[in-house]
Enzyme design. Sequence first.
Site, mmCIF file in Angstrom:
data_model
loop_
_atom_site.group_PDB
_atom_site.id
_atom_site.type_symbol
_atom_site.label_atom_id
_atom_site.label_comp_id
_atom_site.label_asym_id
_atom_site.label_seq_id
_atom_site.Cartn_x
_atom_site.Cartn_y
_atom_site.Cartn_z
ATOM 1 N N CYS A 158 1.766 -64.567 -60.022
ATOM 2 C CA CYS A 158 1.788 -65.641 -60.886
ATOM 3 C C CYS A 158 1.372 -64.824 -62.200
ATOM 4 C CB CYS A 158 0.181 -66.394 -60.561
ATOM 5 S SG CYS A 158 0.201 -68.002 -61.147
ATOM 6 N N SER A 164 1.710 -44.811 -44.624
ATOM 7 C CA SER A 164 0.425 -44.975 -45.158
ATOM 8 C C SER A 164 -0.447 -45.211 -44.217
ATOM 9 C CB SER A 164 0.607 -45.878 -46.307
ATOM 10 O OG SER A 164 -0.508 -46.120 -47.092
HETATM 11 N N1 PLP Z 1 5.519 -49.471 -48.883
HETATM 12 C C1 PLP Z 1 5.510 -50.689 -48.410
HETATM 13 C C2 PLP Z 1 6.384 -51.297 -47.578
HETATM 14 C C3 PLP Z 1 4.198 -51.311 -48.732
HETATM 15 O O1 PLP Z 1 3.847 -52.318 -48.187
HETATM 16 C C4 PLP Z 1 3.248 -50.646 -49.529
HETATM 17 C C5 PLP Z 1 1.787 -51.204 -49.741
HETATM 18 O O2 PLP Z 1 1.768 -52.321 -49.628
HETATM 19 C C6 PLP Z 1 3.498 -49.457 -50.042
HETATM 20 C C7 PLP Z 1 4.918 -49.033 -49.736
HETATM 21 C C8 PLP Z 1 2.709 -48.732 -50.954
HETATM 22 O O3 PLP Z 1 1.647 -47.978 -50.150
HETATM 23 P P1 PLP Z 1 0.243 -47.247 -50.577
HETATM 24 O O4 PLP Z 1 -0.577 -48.417 -50.561
HETATM 25 O O5 PLP Z 1 -0.317 -46.453 -49.448
HETATM 26 O O6 PLP Z 1 0.527 -46.664 -52.040
#
Ligand code: PLP
Length: 374
Positions: free
Chosen positions: A324, A199
């Site tokens: 929370c 991402s």
């Molecule tokens: N996987 C992990 C480990 C993440 O930290 C995140 C986002 O915090 C995601 C997936 C999701 O990514 P996106 O925000 O691009 O949908």
Amino acid sequence: MEIKIYADHAATTALSHAAYEAMLPWLQSKYGNPSTLYSLARDPRRAVAHSREVIATAINADPSEIFFTSGGTEADNWAVKGTMFQHDRGEGLITSAIEHHAILNSCAALERMGYAVNRLPVDQLGFIHEETLRSALTDNIRLVSIMLANNEIGTIEPVGKLVEIAHQAGALFHTDSVQAIGHIPLDVKALQVDMLSASAHKFNGPKGIGFLYVRNGVRLIPLLDGGGQEHGMRAGTENVAGIVGMATALQEHLEHLEQETEYLKLLSCRLIEQLKAIGVDFCINGSESRIPGSLSLSFKGADGEMILHRLDLMGTAVATGSACDSKDAVLSHVIRAIAVPQEYAYGTIRVTLGMDNTPEQMDIIAHQISTILR
Ligand code: PLP
């Protein structure tokens, strides 16, 4: 309150200047749809192809193995559902107890459809043990999905070894590299993973864009039906500016990876040293082998939510390890899985540092925390 210290880079990062500049033409003058046939489409089409090459090179893949998505969540959903939908209900997949909800909730959805899901426990540092995976791999397991680095505690999983074990049992391996890519060296051929999610907004690229690496030869069912974009695998007009911004930001990070790692380690050490010097009672969660600049800290007898809100009032943004609801502070699934002692667990915050942080800010954060705890 104006945020003066941003220490939540695992949540998101600012768009880099280079990525911003690289994106601009594709939003205005060169706005053509890459799928159309006239000349306005030529440059956007080339930009998408070039970005695909840049990204493929960055992770040692072939450009044909990179599929653009709307981010990490879509890439994760696609990897697990697009694999399992090819199999009968009753067949299964293995994941870990500390995955991001993009994986955990995709697995829960598959479970409701009748697929078997096994969530592996982790040790106190957040590691999945090879033996745990080996003994969970039964004949009906088609996929193993284990993250490269955890988003709360930063622990880097021994993915290379886990892939070997999964492959010996005939299962495919997917890894969520959203927190890792751009921050540690990553080579899909060395890791031998079959699929990998990423991402852009976690490495100073734009939000709403990511990709799924799918090794050539791996079969995946498309989740989005429509036009023939992404070789007919992921329909929808390409986010050209986002794709270009993502490639630019990734390249930028990788060019400075060593300096960034050094600097972020220095910042983390300074914060820890300051907290110790002040005499605050805390523990550091997760393994020493973690994403540079990522710190999950638990303060004895404290309330993580309270620390977060008080820091916010002082102009500092961090995250908490606990979510929370209206009545009770509920421990996050990760803090629970690594069994942080009760008296520390509820006082957990996540501090994730970036290149825009300074050593002086570490001293300020430490003093702010000690003031709050007093
Ligand atoms: N996987 C992990 C480990 C993440 O930290 C995140 C986002 O915090 C995601 C997936 C999701 O990514 P996106 O925000 O691009 O949908």
